[in-house]
Enzyme design. Sequence first.
Site, PDB file in Angstrom:
ATOM      1  N   GLU A 175      -2.589   1.883   6.313  1.00  0.00           N
ATOM      2  CA  GLU A 175      -2.375   2.991   7.094  1.00  0.00           C
ATOM      3  C   GLU A 175      -0.900   3.548   6.574  1.00  0.00           C
ATOM      4  OE1 GLU A 175      -2.886   2.336  11.285  1.00  0.00           O
ATOM      5  OE2 GLU A 175      -4.966   2.763  11.100  1.00  0.00           O
ATOM      6  N   GLU A 373     -11.762   0.257   9.225  1.00  0.00           N
ATOM      7  CA  GLU A 373     -11.374  -0.004  10.768  1.00  0.00           C
ATOM      8  C   GLU A 373     -12.017   1.145  11.671  1.00  0.00           C
ATOM      9  OE1 GLU A 373      -7.466  -0.330  12.106  1.00  0.00           O
ATOM     10  OE2 GLU A 373      -6.846  -1.574  10.175  1.00  0.00           O
TER      11      GLU A 373
HETATM   12  P1  P53 Z   1      -3.999  -0.902  18.460  1.00  0.00           P
HETATM   13  C1  P53 Z   1      -2.026   4.142  15.319  1.00  0.00           C
HETATM   14  C2  P53 Z   1      -3.087   5.034  15.247  1.00  0.00           C
HETATM   15  C3  P53 Z   1      -4.427   4.671  14.642  1.00  0.00           C
HETATM   16  C4  P53 Z   1      -4.429   3.362  14.005  1.00  0.00           C
HETATM   17  O1  P53 Z   1      -4.324   0.035  17.120  1.00  0.00           O
HETATM   18  C5  P53 Z   1      -3.622   2.321  14.250  1.00  0.00           C
HETATM   19  C6  P53 Z   1      -2.073   3.048  14.814  1.00  0.00           C
HETATM   20  C7  P53 Z   1      -1.200   1.921  15.061  1.00  0.00           C
HETATM   21  O2  P53 Z   1      -1.241   1.243  16.262  1.00  0.00           O
HETATM   22  O3  P53 Z   1      -3.523   1.184  13.870  1.00  0.00           O
HETATM   23  C8  P53 Z   1      -4.568   0.492  13.190  1.00  0.00           C
HETATM   24  O4  P53 Z   1      -4.102  -2.438  18.106  1.00  0.00           O
HETATM   25  C9  P53 Z   1      -3.962  -0.893  12.668  1.00  0.00           C
HETATM   26  C10 P53 Z   1      -4.551  -2.009  13.151  1.00  0.00           C
HETATM   27  C11 P53 Z   1      -4.513  -1.887  14.678  1.00  0.00           C
HETATM   28  C12 P53 Z   1      -5.388  -0.840  14.996  1.00  0.00           C
HETATM   29  O5  P53 Z   1      -5.206   0.515  14.394  1.00  0.00           O
HETATM   30  O6  P53 Z   1      -2.574  -0.373  18.607  1.00  0.00           O
HETATM   31  O7  P53 Z   1      -4.495  -0.603  11.253  1.00  0.00           O
HETATM   32  O8  P53 Z   1      -3.592  -2.918  12.718  1.00  0.00           O
HETATM   33  O9  P53 Z   1      -4.316  -3.012  15.599  1.00  0.00           O
HETATM   34  C13 P53 Z   1      -5.836  -0.560  16.468  1.00  0.00           C
HETATM   35  O10 P53 Z   1      -5.109  -0.683  19.383  1.00  0.00           O
END
Ligand code: P53
Length: 475
Positions: A175, A373
């Site tokens: 990201e 993801e």
């Molecule tokens: P968490 C922001 C917006 C979209 C994805 O996020 C993001 C973030 C930053 O948090 O992060 C990704 O755990 C990232 C993972 C993360 C996951 O989304 O905050 O690549 O490390 O855990 C979900 O709910």
Amino acid sequence: MSLKKDFLWGGAVAAHQLEGAYNVAGKGVSIMDVSTGGTKDTPRRITNGIVEGEYYPNHEAIDFYHHYKEDIAMFAEMGFKCFRTSIAWTRIYPTGLEEEPNEEGLKFYDDMFDECLKHGIKPVITLSHFEMPYHLVEVYGGWRDRKLIDLFVKFAKTCFERYKDKVEYWMTFNEINNQANYNSEGSIYGDSGIIYTPEDHREQVMYQASHYELVASAKAIEIGHQINPNFKIGCMIAMCPIYPYSCAPEDILMAHKAMEKRYYYTDVHVFGKYPPNITKLWERKGFDMDVTKEDLEVLKKGCVDYIGFSYYMSFAIKQKAENIYYDYDESHDLVRNPHVEASDWGWQVDPVGLRYALNWFTDHYHKPLFIVENGLGAYDKVEENGEIHDHYRIDYLRKHIEQMKKAVDEDGVDLMGYTPWGCIDLVAASTGQMSKRYGFIYVDKQDDGTGSFDRSRKDSFYWYQKVIKTNGEDL
Ligand code: P53
């Protein structure tokens, strides 16, 4: 049958969010080891080194370091074809400055990858997932400094050489475009290990750090392809499509300009050069960028093989009359979209947006895509008999997979695979919570650090097993 026969079904995690064992086997302190727990409303704090009495959820996380055999066996039971994780830079180069890598750290990933391969699961590896040696923050201010390029490339080369026969799929920076939200302290810290000072011009600092990372990524990709020409090395983009709030021409143009600023990273990764809208912006704002001729040559030589991206939500935007240049400031300009619902953490749930994203990437870049993801962070309730009925998670994933299949079937998108986020419960990146759960596998670990670390199967575990078995036909 719409998806390829060898479609890469799997799950995704990141080292710092699940491994724990933060000071074991020579590992150095990583930037996430000094990040405290937070909540939806209280941001995580970065402490000055590890401070006694503070709680750092990533120190133990779910202790995957000592449970990986059991966990990978459960992934295999679901039928995973691949498993996306990252390599903690600090296990390999504890401060980032060592000349020689830490053998014990390398050995851990050797063993873990062997365990995956034993079950027919291909590792998909991110080199830098919100993680770098904290020491490099102390001495260089993170990616503010050009020196980081060579330090990262050294780390990447070590990994490519060591695992060249075990890992085929790689990504450089997770990201990398989160920091396009340059006013967010959390985003630039995670991406670049930068702690803003009051003197900083945040937007310029962000473009400079991003440039060094893009150069480092390109250098690594060039070297990776030399080490093993079969490597498939991608980028990793956080895709939140930005919709115009209305059909007012100004809103349409605002959304377009916002997309340019959030996604120019993909242009550089795919085409090996900056789009003119970004260089014009630097010029207009008077940013004195350290971008050398050699850098521009490097960028051309290290283009990606595929686009990996995360997809959780979409955004919407309105143009404000005073914003005459249509500059995008993510921390101010977004508005709630009345047509979609939001998760308990306010993330707008929009399955059709995934199809839109797949089409958008395809039309711009004509590259294979990999959804690395996707998922719903939610509170889970453990019933008295130990079962977890997470129908909301199944519902979210089912709707997104439906849209993903339409993109392949009806739109002709070239899609390599799908790895939902947090296939096993882990520490949330934004809040440091355990209670924001994504997993098919429940882990008994709570926000205050208590818990038995026991693993159990949620309803979604059996559902995803069926999805993989039927290659996405039975949802
Ligand atoms: P968490 C922001 C917006 C979209 C994805 O996020 C993001 C973030 C930053 O948090 O992060 C990704 O755990 C990232 C993972 C993360 C996951 O989304 O905050 O690549 O490390 O855990 C979900 O709910």
